[in-house]
Design an enzyme around this catalytic site. Structure first.
Site, PDB file in Angstrom:
ATOM      1  N   SER A   1      -5.022  15.802 -49.100  1.00 18.39           N
ATOM      2  CA  SER A   1      -3.786  16.543 -49.331  1.00 18.39           C
ATOM      3  C   SER A   1      -4.004  17.549 -50.444  1.00 18.39           C
ATOM      4  O   SER A   1      -4.812  17.347 -51.349  1.00 18.39           O
ATOM      5  CB  SER A   1      -2.647  15.593 -49.677  1.00 18.39           C
ATOM      6  OG  SER A   1      -2.675  15.303 -51.055  1.00 18.39           O
ATOM      7  N   LYS A   2      -3.253  18.653 -50.359  1.00 13.58           N
ATOM      8  CA  LYS A   2      -3.415  19.733 -51.324  1.00 13.58           C
ATOM      9  C   LYS A   2      -2.971  19.292 -52.711  1.00 13.58           C
ATOM     10  O   LYS A   2      -3.406  19.833 -53.706  1.00 13.58           O
ATOM     11  CB  LYS A   2      -2.599  20.956 -50.862  1.00 13.58           C
ATOM     12  CG  LYS A   2      -3.223  21.621 -49.644  1.00 13.58           C
ATOM     13  CD  LYS A   2      -2.599  22.978 -49.367  1.00 13.58           C
ATOM     14  CE  LYS A   2      -1.346  22.838 -48.553  1.00 13.58           C
ATOM     15  NZ  LYS A   2      -0.754  24.123 -48.171  1.00 13.58           N
TER      16      LYS A   2
END
Ligand code: GLU
Length: 510
Positions: free
Chosen positions: A259-260
């Site tokens: 995930s960013k």
């Protein structure tokens, strides 16, 4: 011509459908790559569609970043919002009129219904279901009720959504090109039209894939559980479903989804900033879910081009198990690709990083470019990331009196360093600097005579081991403890700057 009517074997049309919700995710490149590899192999088309129906998460500049990063990777689409195409528009927000008739039809046929439940009521319902360990899902309070009937009941909201009425006999199995026969859980009464009039992903994806003539949907495995809903919509609309391929999700080394928020490497722009080569990243993304190629002696070949990948492409070879995103492997590949470049090409790839980091000016002179070419030759094998060139190249482009000496380099200096520097200046003084720039010359200001003069004076003359003899010179010339080869560096710098730097450090030690 084949014996088959064209319609039974349509030319494959694939698409990637990112949502512009921030920095483009590395998964967008990974999906694009696998879609594109198959499309190219089959002589089909690759479409870029922007799925911007989630207005809450929409980010204005994100779409352009998607274009820029995918183009940087060479993953070029044939049709899309910026290049146009026969099925334009390719942005869902510009296609709102397309979805309405589909919704009207399902409402008229009783396959979908309005739901006025407020978000509070839905949250409460879910909480009760969870507490009592019932399966969660919409309880159909609104189904079969008119607006007025529903308005009498609690948890009513003025603006309704539209939900699918999932039938008892919904087909839960489907065929997947990567996974074979897949069984998914029974879906909930999915919302297909939101209160703001925008379709949800589930409706828009089916309508758009159909209207755009998409034949294969290659997407992340997180959509497996949605596929029965999508197949049901195809069935309701009397359409032939697409063929499905659900790619394994990329995972962190701890197996969690990339995930960013947690991993900078989830952002495509991070790879650009760090100086990964696009061809290395493409190769790496392919290897995440695809086996290495096989060499002439049956050995694994992990380095391959997009064209090689695409011509070999076979869905059966895609590994359905979530690949670990191992940056060490990517660094290794990047080094391999850097070393394989022509020096001139590498220099042009380095230039934007050097300009970004203030090492080289926006419009370098021919002399500066020539110098960069020579320095690049020295550092080509010493880099894993293009951004690492900054520290290696900077000493060649700063004024002699602005060269900073790094603390760890200064810490290496010894009591006799001043004497070593003085001896080096004396030894180099007599060298003619006319040889500078004359290719193949072994006299004058060239690495070989420089080395010979320094060895004679310091190693032989003063009896100092090479390791200690050249450390102070390296520090004086580059300001670094680790630098490109010393004598070649001196050659590139030129005689006067070299002597000036040696003298400057000698004086500082005085
Ligand atoms: N907009 C969806 C996403 O970004 C697309 C999924 C699909 O390819 O259908 O995940």
């Amino acid at each position: 011509m084949t014996d088959q009517p064209a319609s039974t074997h349509p030319t494959p049309r694939l698409r990637v459908a990112p949502s512009p919700t921030g920095d483009p995710h590395v998964g967008t490149a990974y999906m694009s790559l696998f879609n594109l590899a198959f499309a190219r192999q089959q002589g089909g088309s690759f479409v870029l569609r922007i799925e911007d129906t989630d207005r809450a998460r929409f980010r204005e500049d994100s779409e352009q970043q998607v274009f820029d990063t995918l183009r940087w990777l060479g993953l070029q689409w044939d049709e899309g919002p910026d290049v146009g195409g026969p099925y334009a528009p390719y942005r869902q927000s510009e296609r709102l009129d397309t979805y309405r008739p589909y919704v009207e039809r399902l409402l008229a046929e009783g396959k979908a219904y309005h739901c006025w439940c407020s978000t509070e009521r839905l949250a409460q319902m879910r909480e009760v279901q969870q507490k009592s360990k019932q399966p969660t899902g919409y309880d159909r309070l609104c189904h079969g009720r008119t607006r007025d009937e529903r308005a009498q009941l609690p948890g009513f909201s003025e603006t309704p959504v539209v939900r699918m009425l999932i039938p008892e006999d919904v087909e839960l199995q489907f065929d997947d090109l990567i996974r074979g026969r897949v069984s998914a859980p029974r879906p909930d009464d999915q919302v297909i039209l939101k209160a703001d009039g925008f379709p949800t992903y589930h409706l828009a994806v089916v309508v758009d894939d159909h209207e755009m003539g998409i034949t294969h949907v290659v997407r992340g495995e997180e959509w497996i559980s949605s596929t029965p809903k999508h197949n049901l919509l195809y069935r309701w609309f009397g359409l032939e479903p697409v063929r499905w391929a659900h790619m394994p999700l990329l995972r962190n080394t701890d197996k969690s989804k990339i995930s960013k928020r947690k991993n900078p490497a989830a952002r495509l722009t991070w790879f650009q900033e760090q100086g990964y080569l696009p061809e290395a990243l493409v190769n790496f993304l392919a290897l995440l879910a695809y086996p290495p190629a096989v060499g002439p002696d049956g050995e694994d070949v992990e380095v391959f081009t997009f064209e090689e990948f695409s011509s070999d492409f076979d869905w059966k070879k895609v590994n359905p198990v979530g690949p670990i995103f191992d940056l060490k492997k990517l660094e290794w590949l990047n080094g391999v690709y850097i070393r394989a470049l022509e020096t001139g090409q590498l220099a042009s790839r380095l230039l934007p990083y050097l300009q970004r980091d203030g090492v080289m000016p926006a419009s370098p002179s021919l002399g500066e470019l020539a110098r960069l070419g020579k320095v690049t030759e020295l550092i080509q094998t010493r880099m894993v990331l293009l951004s690492e060139a900054t520290a290696l190249v900077r000493p060649f482009f700063v004024a002699d009196d602005e060269l900073e000496i790094a603390d760890d380099a200064r810490a290496q200096l010894k009591d006799d360093s001043r004497e070593v520097l003085a001896a080096a200046i004396d030894a180099l003084g007599p060298l003619d600097d006319a040889g500078q720039g004359v290719l193949g010359s072994d006299s004058g200001w060239r690495a070989a005579p420089i080395e010979a003069a320094l060895r004679a004076a310091i190693v032989d003359g003063m009896g100092i081991k090479p390791k200690f003899a050249f450390g102070p010179l390296r520090t004086a010339v580059s300001g670094q403890r680790i630098s490109p080869p010393l004598f070649e560096s001196m050659e590139i710098l030129g005689k006067a700057p070299t002597l000036s730097r040696l003298g400057r450090l000698r004086d500082q030690l005085g």
